[in-house]
Design a protein around this motif. Structure first.
Motif, PDB file in Angstrom:
ATOM      1  N   VAL A 146       0.865  -1.175   0.000  1.00  0.00           N
ATOM      2  CA  VAL A 146       0.000   0.000   0.000  1.00  0.00           C
ATOM      3  C   VAL A 146       0.901   1.224   0.000  1.00  0.00           C
ATOM      4  O   VAL A 146       1.816   1.335   0.831  1.00  0.00           O
ATOM      5  N   VAL A 147       0.686   2.138  -0.939  1.00  0.00           N
ATOM      6  CA  VAL A 147       1.496   3.350  -1.048  1.00  0.00           C
ATOM      7  C   VAL A 147       0.712   4.526  -0.485  1.00  0.00           C
ATOM      8  O   VAL A 147      -0.442   4.754  -0.864  1.00  0.00           O
ATOM      9  N   VAL A 148       1.347   5.271   0.438  1.00  0.00           N
ATOM     10  CA  VAL A 148       0.713   6.431   1.073  1.00  0.00           C
ATOM     11  C   VAL A 148       1.381   7.700   0.577  1.00  0.00           C
ATOM     12  O   VAL A 148       2.611   7.782   0.506  1.00  0.00           O
ATOM     13  N   SER A 149       0.575   8.707   0.242  1.00  0.00           N
ATOM     14  CA  SER A 149       1.112   9.991  -0.179  1.00  0.00           C
ATOM     15  C   SER A 149       0.172  11.101   0.257  1.00  0.00           C
ATOM     16  O   SER A 149      -0.980  10.851   0.626  1.00  0.00           O
ATOM     17  N   GLY A 183      -2.797  -0.663  -3.836  1.00  0.00           N
ATOM     18  CA  GLY A 183      -3.467   0.602  -4.052  1.00  0.00           C
ATOM     19  C   GLY A 183      -2.747   1.759  -3.397  1.00  0.00           C
ATOM     20  O   GLY A 183      -1.714   1.594  -2.742  1.00  0.00           O
ATOM     21  N   VAL A 184      -3.323   2.949  -3.578  1.00  0.00           N
ATOM     22  CA  VAL A 184      -2.745   4.199  -3.084  1.00  0.00           C
ATOM     23  C   VAL A 184      -3.723   4.866  -2.133  1.00  0.00           C
ATOM     24  O   VAL A 184      -4.925   4.927  -2.402  1.00  0.00           O
ATOM     25  N   VAL A 185      -3.197   5.374  -1.013  1.00  0.00           N
ATOM     26  CA  VAL A 185      -3.985   6.143  -0.047  1.00  0.00           C
ATOM     27  C   VAL A 185      -3.516   7.590  -0.096  1.00  0.00           C
ATOM     28  O   VAL A 185      -2.315   7.864  -0.038  1.00  0.00           O
ATOM     29  N   GLU A 186      -4.459   8.519  -0.205  1.00  0.00           N
ATOM     30  CA  GLU A 186      -4.110   9.940  -0.157  1.00  0.00           C
ATOM     31  C   GLU A 186      -4.396  10.461   1.242  1.00  0.00           C
ATOM     32  O   GLU A 186      -5.548  10.564   1.661  1.00  0.00           O
ATOM     33  N   ASN A 187      -3.337  10.793   1.973  1.00  0.00           N
ATOM     34  CA  ASN A 187      -3.468  11.308   3.333  1.00  0.00           C
ATOM     35  C   ASN A 187      -3.430  12.837   3.318  1.00  0.00           C
ATOM     36  O   ASN A 187      -2.887  13.445   2.393  1.00  0.00           O
ATOM     37  N   MET A 188      -3.998  13.435   4.345  1.00  0.00           N
ATOM     38  CA  MET A 188      -4.021  14.902   4.489  1.00  0.00           C
ATOM     39  C   MET A 188      -4.646  15.573   3.269  1.00  0.00           C
ATOM     40  O   MET A 188      -4.198  16.626   2.808  1.00  0.00           O
ATOM     41  N   ASN A 189      -5.683  14.965   2.755  1.00  0.00           N
ATOM     42  CA  ASN A 189      -6.337  15.483   1.543  1.00  0.00           C
ATOM     43  C   ASN A 189      -6.987  16.830   1.781  1.00  0.00           C
ATOM     44  O   ASN A 189      -6.987  17.691   0.906  1.00  0.00           O
ATOM     45  N   LEU A 224      -5.014  10.771  -9.069  1.00  0.00           N
ATOM     46  CA  LEU A 224      -4.540  10.871 -10.455  1.00  0.00           C
ATOM     47  C   LEU A 224      -3.342   9.948 -10.685  1.00  0.00           C
ATOM     48  O   LEU A 224      -3.203   9.338 -11.750  1.00  0.00           O
ATOM     49  N   MET A 225      -2.477   9.816  -9.658  1.00  0.00           N
ATOM     50  CA  MET A 225      -1.332   8.919  -9.768  1.00  0.00           C
ATOM     51  C   MET A 225      -1.793   7.471  -9.915  1.00  0.00           C
ATOM     52  O   MET A 225      -1.231   6.700 -10.692  1.00  0.00           O
ATOM     53  N   SER A 226      -2.827   7.117  -9.171  1.00  0.00           N
ATOM     54  CA  SER A 226      -3.337   5.744  -9.261  1.00  0.00           C
ATOM     55  C   SER A 226      -3.883   5.458 -10.656  1.00  0.00           C
ATOM     56  O   SER A 226      -3.734   4.351 -11.188  1.00  0.00           O
ATOM     57  N   LEU A 227      -4.503   6.461 -11.279  1.00  0.00           N
ATOM     58  CA  LEU A 227      -4.990   6.295 -12.649  1.00  0.00           C
ATOM     59  C   LEU A 227      -3.822   6.185 -13.626  1.00  0.00           C
ATOM     60  O   LEU A 227      -3.845   5.376 -14.555  1.00  0.00           O
ATOM     61  N   GLN A 228      -2.796   6.992 -13.394  1.00  0.00           N
ATOM     62  CA  GLN A 228      -1.632   6.993 -14.276  1.00  0.00           C
ATOM     63  C   GLN A 228      -0.935   5.639 -14.282  1.00  0.00           C
ATOM     64  O   GLN A 228      -0.511   5.144 -15.328  1.00  0.00           O
ATOM     65  N   MET A 231      -2.349   2.790 -13.103  1.00  0.00           N
ATOM     66  CA  MET A 231      -3.353   1.721 -13.172  1.00  0.00           C
ATOM     67  C   MET A 231      -3.341   0.836 -11.923  1.00  0.00           C
ATOM     68  O   MET A 231      -3.261  -0.384 -11.999  1.00  0.00           O
ATOM     69  N   VAL A 232      -3.391   1.498 -10.766  1.00  0.00           N
ATOM     70  CA  VAL A 232      -3.522   0.781  -9.498  1.00  0.00           C
ATOM     71  C   VAL A 232      -4.757   1.316  -8.777  1.00  0.00           C
ATOM     72  O   VAL A 232      -5.275   2.382  -9.119  1.00  0.00           O
ATOM     73  N   ASN A 233      -5.225   0.587  -7.792  1.00  0.00           N
ATOM     74  CA  ASN A 233      -6.433   0.978  -7.072  1.00  0.00           C
ATOM     75  C   ASN A 233      -6.222   2.269  -6.291  1.00  0.00           C
ATOM     76  O   ASN A 233      -5.165   2.487  -5.689  1.00  0.00           O
ATOM     77  N   PHE A 234      -7.242   3.115  -6.290  1.00  0.00           N
ATOM     78  CA  PHE A 234      -7.255   4.248  -5.365  1.00  0.00           C
ATOM     79  C   PHE A 234      -8.062   3.809  -4.158  1.00  0.00           C
ATOM     80  O   PHE A 234      -9.255   3.528  -4.259  1.00  0.00           O
ATOM     81  N   LEU A 235      -7.414   3.727  -3.010  1.00  0.00           N
ATOM     82  CA  LEU A 235      -8.036   3.139  -1.822  1.00  0.00           C
ATOM     83  C   LEU A 235      -8.862   4.133  -1.011  1.00  0.00           C
ATOM     84  O   LEU A 235      -9.756   3.729  -0.270  1.00  0.00           O
ATOM     85  N   GLY A 236      -8.565   5.426  -1.151  1.00  0.00           N
ATOM     86  CA  GLY A 236      -9.350   6.409  -0.419  1.00  0.00           C
ATOM     87  C   GLY A 236      -8.538   7.596   0.050  1.00  0.00           C
ATOM     88  O   GLY A 236      -7.305   7.602  -0.019  1.00  0.00           O
ATOM     89  N   SER A 237      -9.246   8.625   0.528  1.00  0.00           N
ATOM     90  CA  SER A 237      -8.624   9.853   1.025  1.00  0.00           C
ATOM     91  C   SER A 237      -8.880   9.990   2.519  1.00  0.00           C
ATOM     92  O   SER A 237      -9.923   9.572   3.031  1.00  0.00           O
ATOM     93  N   LEU A 238      -7.928  10.593   3.202  1.00  0.00           N
ATOM     94  CA  LEU A 238      -8.041  10.846   4.633  1.00  0.00           C
ATOM     95  C   LEU A 238      -7.790  12.326   4.902  1.00  0.00           C
ATOM     96  O   LEU A 238      -6.934  12.932   4.250  1.00  0.00           O
ATOM     97  N   PRO A 239      -8.498  12.929   5.849  1.00  0.00           N
ATOM     98  CA  PRO A 239      -8.353  14.367   6.090  1.00  0.00           C
ATOM     99  C   PRO A 239      -7.149  14.700   6.965  1.00  0.00           C
ATOM    100  O   PRO A 239      -6.571  13.833   7.618  1.00  0.00           O
ATOM    101  N   LEU A 240      -6.779  15.958   6.962  1.00  0.00           N
ATOM    102  CA  LEU A 240      -5.801  16.489   7.918  1.00  0.00           C
ATOM    103  C   LEU A 240      -6.601  16.917   9.139  1.00  0.00           C
ATOM    104  O   LEU A 240      -7.262  17.951   9.129  1.00  0.00           O
TER     105      LEU A 240
END
Length: 367
Positions: A227-230, A256-262, A283-287, A289-298
């Motif tokens: 799982v990649v976090v960014s 998949g990719v998790v977007e933190n501090m969205n 957008l990176m997950s689309l680029q 072709m991996v799953n976008f797992l979700g966004s998390l707030p700051l």
């Protein structure tokens, strides 16, 4: 339980949303007296209500039939029971960011707790040896593990089995002044010499970067998926892409990719502000072709709760943030099942296993 063929057909056609298959295709339905059991191959307690409602719409709200759920999580083909020290571990998930400061360790802790809340047995390996934080986040920084010979017993907190070098250091501010070979040895000791109980998932908190420890984990440890976090910030995404490419190069599936501090939500007025930009990880997950797992707030609560040793999924299990983590956990677990079903890995040979376990000398914790 006796049902008409038409009713059985309708039940079998109920779709399991995370796997994209019907209950019939998953062979998930079984009956005994007035009990209907739904058996799924990944933990999904958070989805029980939706499936139960779909069933009730077919059999009737007034039906006396009971509905129960079971989860039979199978071992990944990448993890061999013959691997020394891993006999009780079914799946290994690496959580990586390739950059520090994006909340990877916080995501690791809450993901582990979310997988447990969904019905799994979970452990955490803190592989961030220079900056271990899982002991603090789980409130066990003052504890010392039981060591019998060359075997280490993990420390249990909030139901999670934890192994971290932080519990072997005499003081929390003691620095590790180690070179690559020592880090490699310490990591292997933590993984292979820990007496892990039966675990459905071992979640590894990876260190930032793409150096020695990351390569050891990627190449010598049978990681089931990553799982990649960014954060949405471009500079963080650049490093996240490097980490993602590293996993591709060493043949570790990216779940998949998790977007933190969205987004930052003002606790006083409720105003929403995208401080670091937004949707960059999606957008990176689309680029790639991996799953976008979700966004998390700051959110300040996430920091306060992890600092106090009780991460959000445990501290506020019904909060929106905790439910977001549980949604991510279901996506991770289902993605792991899907990728293992579609592209099963040939089990390693005895020679390969011996090669991996060679030179796994127990490091002396003289720090």
């Amino acid at each position: 339980m006796i049902m008409e063929n038409q009713t059985l057909a309708k039940l079998g056609n109920i779709n399991e949303p995370y796997l994209g298959k019907t209950l019939k295709e998953l062979d998930a339905l079984s009956f005994a007296d007035k009990l209907m059991t739904i058996t799924l191959p990944y933990p999904a307690k958070g989805n029980e209500a939706a499936i139960s409602q779909a069933i009730r719409q077919i059999i009737g709200e007034d039906s006396h039939s009971q509905i129960a759920f079971e989860y039979q999580i199978r071992p990944s083909a990448r993890v061999s029971a013959e691997q020394p020290g891993l006999a009780n571990i079914k799946n290994i998930i690496a959580v990586s960011s390739a950059k520090g400061g994006v909340g990877k360790s916080t995501v690791t802790a809450n993901l582990a707790l979310a997988l447990q809340a969904e019905g799994a047995k979970v452990g955490v390996l803190d592989a961030d040896l220079y900056g271990p934080s899982q002991a603090k986040m789980f409130g066990i920084d003052d504890l010392r593990p039981e060591i019998n010979g060359d075997k280490i017993k993990p420390i249990k907190a909030h139901g999670i089995e934890i192994a971290t070098i932080a519990n072997h250091i005499t003081r929390e501010y003691t620095p590790l002044i180690w070179r690559g070979a020592q880090l490699d040895s310490a990591l292997k000791t933590l993984l292979f010499n820990t007496e892990w109980p039966e675990l459905d998932y071992l979640v590894i908190d990876m260190p930032p970067g793409t150096g020695d420890v990351q390569l050891t984990i990627s190449q010598q440890i049978p990681v089931s998926g990553a799982v990649v976090v960014s954060t949405p910030q471009e500079i963080a995404l650049l490093d996240a892409k490097k980490g993602l490419k590293m996993f591709h190069q060493v043949d570790v599936p990216v779940l998949g990719v998790v977007e933190n501090m969205n987004m930052f939500i003002c606790p006083k007025c409720g105003h929403e502000e995208h401080i670091f930009g937004h949707d960059g990880a999606q957008l990176m997950s689309l680029q790639y072709m991996v799953n976008f797992l979700g966004s998390l707030p700051l959110d300040k609560r996430i920091q306060e709760e992890t600092d106090s040793g009780k991460p959000t999924v445990m501290a506020e299990p019904e909060s929106k943030i905790a439910l977001n983590f549980r949604e991510i956990a279901r996506k991770v677990a289902s993605a792991l099942y899907i990728q293992d079903s579609q592209a099963p890995v040939v089990p390693q040979t005895e020679e390969q296993l011996k090669a991996q376990s060679s030179n796994q000398k127990t490091i002396q914790w003289n720090i």
